[in-house]
Design a protein around this motif. Structure first.
Motif, PDB file in Angstrom:
ATOM      1  N   GLN A   1       0.830  -1.208   0.000  1.00 10.70           N
ATOM      2  CA  GLN A   1       0.000   0.000   0.000  1.00 10.70           C
ATOM      3  C   GLN A   1       0.861   1.254   0.000  1.00 10.70           C
ATOM      4  O   GLN A   1       0.600   2.214  -0.747  1.00 10.70           O
ATOM      5  CB  GLN A   1      -0.928  -0.027   1.208  1.00 10.70           C
ATOM      6  CG  GLN A   1      -1.993  -1.112   1.145  1.00 10.70           C
ATOM      7  CD  GLN A   1      -2.780  -1.241   2.436  1.00 10.70           C
ATOM      8  OE1 GLN A   1      -2.350  -0.735   3.480  1.00 10.70           O
ATOM      9  NE2 GLN A   1      -3.926  -1.913   2.374  1.00 10.70           N
ATOM     10  N   ALA A   2       1.912   1.245   0.826  1.00 11.50           N
ATOM     11  CA  ALA A   2       2.796   2.415   0.891  1.00 11.50           C
ATOM     12  C   ALA A   2       3.521   2.629  -0.438  1.00 11.50           C
ATOM     13  O   ALA A   2       3.670   3.767  -0.909  1.00 11.50           O
ATOM     14  CB  ALA A   2       3.799   2.239   2.024  1.00 11.50           C
ATOM     15  N   TRP A   3       3.962   1.543  -1.033  1.00 16.32           N
ATOM     16  CA  TRP A   3       4.677   1.649  -2.308  1.00 16.32           C
ATOM     17  C   TRP A   3       3.727   2.115  -3.418  1.00 16.32           C
ATOM     18  O   TRP A   3       4.076   2.967  -4.249  1.00 16.32           O
ATOM     19  CB  TRP A   3       5.283   0.293  -2.659  1.00 16.32           C
ATOM     20  CG  TRP A   3       5.800   0.165  -4.069  1.00 16.32           C
ATOM     21  CD1 TRP A   3       5.366  -0.702  -5.001  1.00 16.32           C
ATOM     22  CD2 TRP A   3       6.835   0.925  -4.683  1.00 16.32           C
ATOM     23  NE1 TRP A   3       6.062  -0.546  -6.176  1.00 16.32           N
ATOM     24  CE2 TRP A   3       6.984   0.461  -5.998  1.00 16.32           C
ATOM     25  CE3 TRP A   3       7.633   1.991  -4.247  1.00 16.32           C
ATOM     26  CZ2 TRP A   3       7.905   0.990  -6.894  1.00 16.32           C
ATOM     27  CZ3 TRP A   3       8.568   2.520  -5.141  1.00 16.32           C
ATOM     28  CH2 TRP A   3       8.706   2.023  -6.434  1.00 16.32           C
ATOM     29  N   GLY A   4       2.523   1.597  -3.419  1.00 20.31           N
ATOM     30  CA  GLY A   4       1.560   2.017  -4.437  1.00 20.31           C
ATOM     31  C   GLY A   4       1.233   3.490  -4.340  1.00 20.31           C
ATOM     32  O   GLY A   4       1.017   4.159  -5.357  1.00 20.31           O
ATOM     33  N   ALA A   5       1.190   4.005  -3.126  1.00 27.31           N
ATOM     34  CA  ALA A   5       0.884   5.418  -2.930  1.00 27.31           C
ATOM     35  C   ALA A   5       2.053   6.318  -3.286  1.00 27.31           C
ATOM     36  O   ALA A   5       1.865   7.455  -3.718  1.00 27.31           O
ATOM     37  CB  ALA A   5       0.470   5.652  -1.477  1.00 27.31           C
ATOM     38  N   ALA A   6       3.288   5.805  -3.114  1.00 25.17           N
ATOM     39  CA  ALA A   6       4.465   6.655  -3.299  1.00 25.17           C
ATOM     40  C   ALA A   6       5.015   6.605  -4.704  1.00 25.17           C
ATOM     41  O   ALA A   6       5.674   7.555  -5.152  1.00 25.17           O
ATOM     42  CB  ALA A   6       5.561   6.246  -2.301  1.00 25.17           C
TER      43      ALA A   6
END
Length: 502
Positions: free
Chosen positions: A206-211
């Motif tokens: 989730q963090a990678w997808g957002a960043a």
């Protein structure tokens, strides 16, 4: 004891009932009566056989220490009730009234311990020279003694087979438990760590997808695919791997990764270094780099746990398969089989006993199958390999050779252990003969192996030994009962030729 009372007591025994008056007079003159207290030892296991003993009254209990515990082999009793209780295994009535003949006839030591059972036990002893003179003077004695002797040998072998079966099952269970421990522990550990690892993968995804941008996600996708295809390193250098792990972790920490150590260990375990990783991360911007590294670490952790599970599952299956083949469960007693399969399954079962020992295999290619009883031969291989492991005491080389010589298949099991004493070699296949300490061997392991090879498979077994080299050779006919493979068991010191067979 009064001579007339002794004479009357001896005449009432089956072994002496056919004696003439002169023979009975001589027997009384050479008799040595002895009264034993309850529990008093008549003779001990391992002592040199000195006499033949006749039981006049009371009882004797015959025991043997096996693997540190005392086992009752049989009981002799002059009471009808006690004698009847021992007849369930076909024990002749006459067998209750004398003991000690077997080691005298084989010129060996007592193979068990006999002690008085009850407060009124009376025996008559006959020294070794007197015993042999008795057989010469009193022909009727042998007519009773020989059937009892045959029963005792058969009974001992039956007991030894049962004990060998129990020991084999114990060895199998211990070996299986030892070998299953590692893959089972790996499965348990991976299962325990999998849930938090999946949680971490979800969070980092989730963090990678957002960043990340679309281009940055493509970079990491390609890197993940490439990591998945990297083969394990051919040669592992622990120092170089530790250096690479530390370097990657330090860089990841400076880049802002939450779990730099996990990333470092995951990449270094594949034999990769920081330079390789930096090259493939080009295209990921500095703002998204920490999220990329955390997600990459989570991916590597999941894949590592999955790899452990993939490796542990087949290993457990292999052990179960080896155990089934070793025991030959639910199979016909006689069948076609590959000798090398039995040897390999034996190595699996005895792996814990071979720790520190190098195993060398020299199997001739294209070996034919044999027809026979593989489960029984597995007992032979187990006995020979176990003896070799014990002789090497945790270090050395075990060599297994299988080849075809004419109409025979030859299985050779060689070790670099202490060797068999030259004076013992001619006797190692004799029943009840053992070079082990009292209580540590029955003296029937090699004898039973000899019978399985020679009688059940019409082959032969030979031994050669010297300090640092012992070779046991088993010849099995490729088909039928070819006499060329059934040469008598021979033993001799080892020669310098490693291929000498007899």
């Amino acid at each position: 004891m009064n001579p007339e009372v002794l004479r009357s007591a001896l005449r009432g025994l089956e072994i002496f009932e056919g004696l003439t008056e002169d023979q009975l007079d001589w027997l009384v003159s050479v008799s040595e009566p002895r009264v034993l207290a309850d529990g008093e030892i008549l003779f001990r296991d391992g002592e040199e056989a000195a006499g033949f003993h006749v039981l006049l009254s009371g009882g004797l209990v015959v025991t043997k220490v096996v693997d540190g515990r005392e086992e009752v082999l049989t009981r002799h009793s002059t009471e009808e009730e006690g004698a009847a209780a021992e007849e369930h295994d076909g024990k002749p009535a006459a067998a209750h009234r004398f003991t000690g003949e077997l080691p005298l006839l084989t010129d060996g030591a007592y193979v068990a311990t006999a002690a008085a059972s009850g407060p009124a036990t009376t025996v008559v002893a006959y020294a070794k020279p007197v015993f042999f003179e008795m057989l010469t003077r009193c022909h009727g004695v042998a007519a009773v003694l020989i059937p009892v002797l045959a029963w005792r040998i058969k009974s001992s072998e039956v007991q030894a087979r049962k004990r060998a079966t129990v020991e084999a099952l114990g060895t199998l269970a211990a070996g299986l438990a030892h070998e299953l421990n590692n893959p089972a522990a790996a499965v348990a550990r991976a299962a325990q760590e999998l849930v938090p690892a999946l949680d971490g993968l979800t969070r980092t995804a989730q963090a990678w997808g957002a960043a990340a941008t679309g281009a940055e996600r493509s970079v990491l996708d390609r890197l993940a695919d490439e990591l998945d295809k990297v083969p394990p390193p051919v040669v592992s250098d622990p120092l170089a791997q530790a250096d690479a792990e530390e370097e990657i972790a330090d860089w990841a920490e400076e880049a802002g990764a939450e779990r730099p150590g996990l990333l470092g260990s995951g990449v270094a375990d594949l034999g990769l270094e920081l330079g390789w990783l930096l090259e493939r991360l080009e295209g990921v911007g500095e703002p998204a780099l920490p999220a990329a590294l955390d997600h990459l670490a989570a991916l590597l952790e999941i894949r590592s746990l999955a790899a452990e599970l993939r490796a542990a599952g087949p290993r457990i299956s292999q052990l179960v398969s080896a155990t089934r083949d070793y025991a030959n469960l639910d199979r016909a007693p006689e069948q076609r089989f590959a000798v090398t399969d039995g040897l390999e399954n034996t190595l699996v079962v005895l792996r814990s006993k071979l720790t520190g020992i190098s195993v060398v295999r020299e199997y001739h290619p294209d070996l034919p199958e044999l027809t026979g009883y593989p489960s029984e031969l597995n007992q032979v291989w187990t006995n020979l390999v176990d003896n070799s492991a014990e002789a090497m005491e945790g270090s050395g080389t075990l060599t297994l050779r299988v080849r075809v010589e004419g109409v025979c298949m030859v299985v050779e099991i060689a070790d670099s252990g202490r060797g068999i004493p030259e004076e013992s070699l001619p006797r190692i296949f004799e029943p009840f003969y053992t070079t082990k300490d009292v209580g540590k061997g029955t003296g029937l392991g090699l004898h039973l192996s000899y019978r399985i090879v020679t009688q059940r498979h019409h082959g032969s077994i030979t031994a050669r030994s010297r300090p640092g080299e012992t070779r046991m050779l088993v010849r099995l006919p490729l088909s039928g009962t070819d006499p060329a493979c059934a040469s008598p068991a021979t033993t001799s010191p080892a020669t310098t030729s490693p291929t000498t067979a007899s």
